[in-house]
Design a protein around this motif. Sequence first.
Motif, PDB file in Angstrom:
ATOM      1  N   LEU A 278      46.086 -18.683  30.863  1.00 27.65           N
ATOM      2  CA  LEU A 278      45.608 -17.271  30.916  1.00 27.65           C
ATOM      3  C   LEU A 278      44.280 -16.959  30.322  1.00 27.65           C
ATOM      4  CD1 LEU A 278      48.564 -15.370  28.936  1.00 27.65           C
ATOM      5  CD2 LEU A 278      48.248 -15.350  30.922  1.00 27.65           C
ATOM      6  N   VAL A 279      43.629 -17.846  29.749  1.00 30.19           N
ATOM      7  CA  VAL A 279      42.343 -18.176  28.652  1.00 30.19           C
ATOM      8  C   VAL A 279      41.509 -19.024  30.306  1.00 30.19           C
ATOM      9  CG1 VAL A 279      40.579 -19.268  27.528  1.00 30.19           C
ATOM     10  CG2 VAL A 279      42.942 -18.573  26.704  1.00 30.19           C
ATOM     11  N   MET A 280      41.593 -19.875  31.392  1.00 30.28           N
ATOM     12  CA  MET A 280      41.082 -19.910  32.244  1.00 30.28           C
ATOM     13  C   MET A 280      40.923 -19.110  33.260  1.00 30.28           C
ATOM     14  SD  MET A 280      39.811 -23.191  30.281  1.00 30.28           S
ATOM     15  CE  MET A 280      38.520 -23.231  32.064  1.00 30.28           C
ATOM     16  N   ALA A 281      41.897 -18.336  33.573  1.00 24.69           N
ATOM     17  CA  ALA A 281      41.951 -17.408  34.449  1.00 24.69           C
ATOM     18  C   ALA A 281      41.139 -16.008  34.785  1.00 24.69           C
ATOM     19  CB  ALA A 281      42.912 -17.085  34.779  1.00 24.69           C
ATOM     20  N   ASP A 282      40.800 -16.355  32.723  1.00 21.30           N
ATOM     21  CA  ASP A 282      40.463 -15.184  32.639  1.00 21.30           C
ATOM     22  C   ASP A 282      38.360 -15.806  32.751  1.00 21.30           C
ATOM     23  OD1 ASP A 282      39.961 -12.214  31.518  1.00 21.30           O
ATOM     24  OD2 ASP A 282      39.221 -12.954  29.374  1.00 21.30           O
ATOM     25  N   PHE A 283      38.066 -16.283  32.287  1.00 26.29           N
ATOM     26  CA  PHE A 283      37.258 -17.458  32.242  1.00 26.29           C
ATOM     27  C   PHE A 283      36.252 -17.000  33.508  1.00 26.29           C
ATOM     28  CE2 PHE A 283      37.001 -18.008  28.184  1.00 26.29           C
ATOM     29  CZ  PHE A 283      35.426 -17.077  27.775  1.00 26.29           C
ATOM     30  N   TYR A 284      37.374 -17.341  34.680  1.00 27.99           N
ATOM     31  CA  TYR A 284      37.028 -17.810  36.519  1.00 27.99           C
ATOM     32  C   TYR A 284      36.941 -16.411  36.569  1.00 27.99           C
ATOM     33  CZ  TYR A 284      38.136 -18.713  40.727  1.00 27.99           C
ATOM     34  OH  TYR A 284      38.093 -18.307  42.411  1.00 27.99           O
ATOM     35  N   LEU A 285      37.358 -15.240  36.213  1.00 22.12           N
ATOM     36  CA  LEU A 285      37.575 -14.019  37.027  1.00 22.12           C
ATOM     37  C   LEU A 285      35.540 -13.727  36.472  1.00 22.12           C
ATOM     38  CD1 LEU A 285      41.302 -12.919  37.397  1.00 22.12           C
ATOM     39  CD2 LEU A 285      39.240 -13.924  39.550  1.00 22.12           C
ATOM     40  N   ARG A 286      35.935 -13.777  34.882  1.00 23.83           N
ATOM     41  CA  ARG A 286      34.789 -12.979  34.178  1.00 23.83           C
ATOM     42  C   ARG A 286      33.176 -14.180  35.151  1.00 23.83           C
ATOM     43  NH1 ARG A 286      35.707 -12.926  27.906  1.00 23.83           N
ATOM     44  NH2 ARG A 286      33.697 -12.295  27.863  1.00 23.83           N
ATOM     45  N   ASN A 287      33.340 -15.323  34.864  1.00 22.75           N
ATOM     46  CA  ASN A 287      32.383 -16.059  35.731  1.00 22.75           C
ATOM     47  C   ASN A 287      30.933 -14.828  36.177  1.00 22.75           C
ATOM     48  OD1 ASN A 287      30.829 -17.650  34.771  1.00 22.75           O
ATOM     49  ND2 ASN A 287      30.547 -19.040  37.094  1.00 22.75           N
ATOM     50  N   GLU A 288      29.887 -15.079  35.825  1.00 24.17           N
ATOM     51  CA  GLU A 288      29.199 -13.511  36.715  1.00 24.17           C
ATOM     52  C   GLU A 288      28.334 -13.663  38.266  1.00 24.17           C
ATOM     53  OE1 GLU A 288      29.069 -14.827  33.746  1.00 24.17           O
ATOM     54  OE2 GLU A 288      28.549 -13.330  32.730  1.00 24.17           O
ATOM     55  N   ILE A 289      28.717 -13.175  39.096  1.00 24.70           N
ATOM     56  CA  ILE A 289      28.319 -13.164  40.047  1.00 24.70           C
ATOM     57  C   ILE A 289      26.691 -13.710  39.662  1.00 24.70           C
ATOM     58  CG2 ILE A 289      27.464 -11.176  42.483  1.00 24.70           C
ATOM     59  CD1 ILE A 289      29.353  -9.574  41.898  1.00 24.70           C
ATOM     60  N   LYS A 290      26.371 -14.360  41.219  1.00 22.17           N
ATOM     61  CA  LYS A 290      25.422 -15.407  40.542  1.00 22.17           C
ATOM     62  C   LYS A 290      24.613 -14.667  42.029  1.00 22.17           C
ATOM     63  CE  LYS A 290      25.479 -19.096  38.714  1.00 22.17           C
ATOM     64  NZ  LYS A 290      26.974 -20.100  39.145  1.00 22.17           N
ATOM     65  N   ILE A 291      23.420 -13.623  42.075  1.00 23.55           N
ATOM     66  CA  ILE A 291      21.995 -13.530  42.813  1.00 23.55           C
ATOM     67  C   ILE A 291      21.392 -13.378  43.182  1.00 23.55           C
ATOM     68  CG2 ILE A 291      23.093 -11.322  41.520  1.00 23.55           C
ATOM     69  CD1 ILE A 291      20.375 -10.601  40.965  1.00 23.55           C
TER      70      ILE A 291
END
Lengths: 358, 358, 358, 358
Positions: free
Chosen positions: A345-358
């Motif tokens: 759950l922690v890793m999935a959350d951080f995976y999805l939380r990762n900022e969009i790179k612009i």
Amino acid sequence: MAGNTFGKIFKLTTFGESHGKAIGGIIDGCPAGLEIDFDFIRDELDRRKPGQSALTTQRKESDNVEFLSGIFEGKTTGTPIAFLIWNEDRDSKDYDHLKEVYRPSHADFTFEQKYGVRDHRGGGRSSARETAARVAGGAFAKLLLQREAIKITAFVSQIGNVILNKDYKYFDIKTIESSPVRCPDKDTSDRMVKLIEKVKSEGDTIGGVISCFIQGVPAGLGEPVFDKLQADLAKAMLSINAAKGFEYGSGFRAAQMKGSEHNDLFEKAGDKIVTKTNYSGGIQGGISNGQDIYFRVAFKPVATLMMDQETVNKKGEKVILKGRGRHDVCVVPRAVPIVEAMAALVMADFYLRNEIKI
Amino acid sequence: MAGNTFGKIFKLTTFGESHGKAIGGIIDGCPAGLEIDFDFIRDELDRRKPGQSALTTQRKESDNVEFLSGIFEGKTTGTPIAFLIWNEDRDSKDYDHLKEVYRPSHADFTFEQKYGVRDHRGGGRSSARETAARVAGGAFAKLLLQREAIKITAFVSQIGNVILNKDYKYFDIKTIESSPVRCPDKDTSDRMVKLIEKVKSEGDTIGGVISCFIQGVPAGLGEPVFDKLQADLAKAMLSINAAKGFEYGSGFRAAQMKGSEHNDLFEKAGDKIVTKTNYSGGIQGGISNGQDIYFRVAFKPVATLMMDQETVNKKGEKVILKGRGRHDVCVVPRAVPIVEAMAALVMADFYLRNEIKI
Amino acid sequence: MAGNTFGKIFKLTTFGESHGKAIGGIIDGCPAGLEIDFDFIRDELDRRKPGQSALTTQRKESDNVEFLSGIFEGKTTGTPIAFLIWNEDRDSKDYDHLKEVYRPSHADFTFEQKYGVRDHRGGGRSSARETAARVAGGAFAKLLLQREAIKITAFVSQIGNVILNKDYKYFDIKTIESSPVRCPDKDTSDRMVKLIEKVKSEGDTIGGVISCFIQGVPAGLGEPVFDKLQADLAKAMLSINAAKGFEYGSGFRAAQMKGSEHNDLFEKAGDKIVTKTNYSGGIQGGISNGQDIYFRVAFKPVATLMMDQETVNKKGEKVILKGRGRHDVCVVPRAVPIVEAMAALVMADFYLRNEIKI
Amino acid sequence: MAGNTFGKIFKLTTFGESHGKAIGGIIDGCPAGLEIDFDFIRDELDRRKPGQSALTTQRKESDNVEFLSGIFEGKTTGTPIAFLIWNEDRDSKDYDHLKEVYRPSHADFTFEQKYGVRDHRGGGRSSARETAARVAGGAFAKLLLQREAIKITAFVSQIGNVILNKDYKYFDIKTIESSPVRCPDKDTSDRMVKLIEKVKSEGDTIGGVISCFIQGVPAGLGEPVFDKLQADLAKAMLSINAAKGFEYGSGFRAAQMKGSEHNDLFEKAGDKIVTKTNYSGGIQGGISNGQDIYFRVAFKPVATLMMDQETVNKKGEKVILKGRGRHDVCVVPRAVPIVEAMAALVMADFYLRNEIKI
């Protein structure tokens, strides 16, 4: 302000008491289009289920998950995934003797102090039964992480004074599940089994440690300040019933080390920058560095004993609590899939939380 | 999704890089009418400040907090309290040699992996300077908790292999601050000082452990599932730079214990229900039980050494990182007020989160 | 639980009272690598600034934004961007007469009911001065949206009974800023100016309406249930001081329409699927459909009048409130950049909230 | 980041698609000890249910709520309250013709743009069936508010061009539910019924307006900046399917008013400070002032028509969508309990959010 939700983007909210109608949860924030392997989810729940061996409680729980929403034609739709597990085998009369009594080192007293009321049947909301919903939620997280080749593995590294002294790298992962105590070293596993049997014969219980490692994490997951990757892992682990401690990488051993020993020197390996050692446990400044993440979680002995204990009732009068019921002598082997689920759950959350790179 | 805010009701958001213009924060959710003791806040910051003794870094920071809002006629108004600490003594040229290099066991590499860019001057956002804002925020939390007679005390219980083996109950709290290493046992403190001096002379650094106890917590604070009191404490502690492990109550020792040893039996003391022992560390089922809460936090040795280290630059080429600058040999004594501040933030939040009783 | 933060991923927290030391905010969650156009930010703030024409309050505010963190070498670093605007020209003695009095239709009475205390100087936290921090935050959001070619434009479409009856498509956007009331139709603008002058001569104030349209929004932004795109826009707009109503697309007119008139029929235009009409206002089921988003916001007349008003003091005694000070007759023209800023915050947040496609 | 949760302390998370197994939700944060009136909850759901009169859709839904957790011996326990409503009468074959087609002004196209996939059966998650879960959640909020004597009442004030021109104060609340269109004025109600019948005979649909007022709100609820009481009400209302506009107090009319007309002068009434008029709609500076809160919500006509409409399929090819199925001609009367439920969720949340006074 209640705290029944875990995660910021990949969110799991759980509900249910051990002797209510059902337990379950809602996963909100799982991306659309994820193919669901229902057998995998059932297998994960089976790993947590009681009655897996003579060592665990014989409470019969079918733990079949029923999905109510969020899945269409075998894939997630991006909408909330609600699931439930009906509570069977729930004879609440079994618990009438606990209505007025505070069991030692259980949550009876604190629930009553907090809420004024409590569902005394089998621990109610504080029962470890709630963790089945975590395992179900974690299974979705694992399915998401699998696509990114992120793999989470936990095993039992200590029960009582029987300690597995080798690093996770020296084991065959596949042997974990074949051990009745989920310890991948045959000899240590045997000694753990013997210890549990001895403790059981005494009507007592025993604590232990679970080790976990996460492979395939790309560099760059986590947040630098309060939501450090290790901080959220620590929270996840300490939110598991009976957990008493968390350490990652060098852990408490770091307190004795010098910087010149502890620093993980960088080097180039192929076209990747890696570290020669990994005392950092795969995390630097709260952010993954591409090396394996690993940590350990300590668990206390189960509080329900098969022996008499002194305690008090609601009026504060001394009473003797008789040992009875069906309970685990050592919860640690069954907590292995829970540790994995919370890590997922922690890793999935951080995976999805990762900022969009612009 | 960034993680620069801590807390759900009593919320602290921090900002700032070590060599930017200023660091600071916003406290949102502090109740109105709280009297502000500005001397107390300054004292708290002074406790964290570098340059307190020959043992700590000589970087000069005045660390004067300037309050911008939320306080009127000496009291909080219920609106956000913004504060800042200007960065002085910030010669960024000192750091030019780090622009292209990844320091071992620092966050240089991971920041760059995450963000693509990084402020290389003195660690930027990953610098421990950020913790000054936590101490300022924690000071407000302490002022709130004081009204409820909740008291938080931390001290150094281990540096390297010098270990304080007595329980917190056997010390005179007042001696903590008079020890240069914040260890309340004179003899142990002296040995710690000697060890640090020796390590310093080698150009090396050393880890340690901080112990913390919280007195006066009423029963009923905390949440039963994911936001267990110990889970949020664990997160708070692991969010501190260099922290590697957390345990509360019996901690990792619980793994070796039997239930019959570990269970805290209830008894009546006056008109209160208390426990005879406190292996639970004041928390059962995620909720405070009215006994002292206590925990330990492990810290790794400082990563900046006064000796040469091998590493790589951005291109992955081998380079030698020279030891230079002004750095702590052992950060643990200075981390004592940070541990207290983070604990205070957790406790203030749970105090305000506690449900309205109907 | 305080509410000084807006947004879930792109988050703006503001602080400050009108007569405190400074106002400002922290933007957390702005992606790293965004190039900062400081002139643009200053221009945005200048658009909101008082004293732009004879029609607006003559309070002098330089409104220079000072950035404290999160920007390095002209680009965002991914860490929190703290900024502040010092309060000048703040003679709090001007407000001594308000200490004991509740101004009609101001927040004096409600703040005191809520907090027990209040900073009575110039409205304190409830002052529209707070919106300068929103405009600064919104400027960052606009810079982010510009990269995606998303453009937000607001203008004044009504003041009192002077109503602009043409659709936004028939105007030259560039003429908005050249109108002293930000109305892009010369004739209507003139009539608005005249009305404001008349109302001013009476010591009175007047309300109005701002229209806003958002171009270039890709289909797929927004969430289907509670966080519908229009729901967050509505919240954003109603959070602006003096806003009384919000409608999007057909708005209140829809109540009189039949489905056969109101439905927006799909058709193919080039390789895109578009709608022939746009009563939906660019949003269906809470999610953008690729058409222009447009909405209207109603504002009440300014509550501070240049005439005597009856009211009560803290004791409930009748008192006469004298009209004095420097205040806008009509706040609507100056609210145009605030409407845009809030819309930009919503759109930037939804842009970053959009699910990872797997 | 998904948006299926409403509220910050009193939180409702909903799940479910119109043609999945079930819809339902979890209420987290409802205080312990609240007595549950199950008849009241069923009555609330019955008010929303289709098939109440010849005017509404004949889809048969039993809408029986099943409670799974969080209630013990008739009272809330403080733990999450999970509930579900099984979907019956769900022949998904009815919807096969919609698999490839985008219905005008429905969410088919936007869901597909957002998620890549969609459950095309009956609108899936975007179906108004989801609002049954809101009504169930809102019923708990109402039970909580009842204890504080806070009462929420909504009614239909406009359908098409039939407008109720009298203020809510001049009606007998009890007559609302006896009107088939929930309009408390007999004559207006009759004209609304006639209009709906006429529109129905044309195979068309029609929009309308719901008015709502909240009595008994103490002064001091709400937050001053982003989470103004009216801002959260606006968000709540615009999150309802088909809602197009929101105004509170004087609303859009305020745009035409002068300050001298609009200001609500304070006066003393008994030992309370009240306002002579209530253009403020019971809220000043985002915080309740103790007067009635009232607002209006505009609804568009139902998008599903009993007539042919031109549209496109997934490939962008022109297709004719035939009118068929069972649908409301005017959703507004059935939306009355939904408006009340959402208002109740907002008010319960702000009631619990209110700061501890120290």
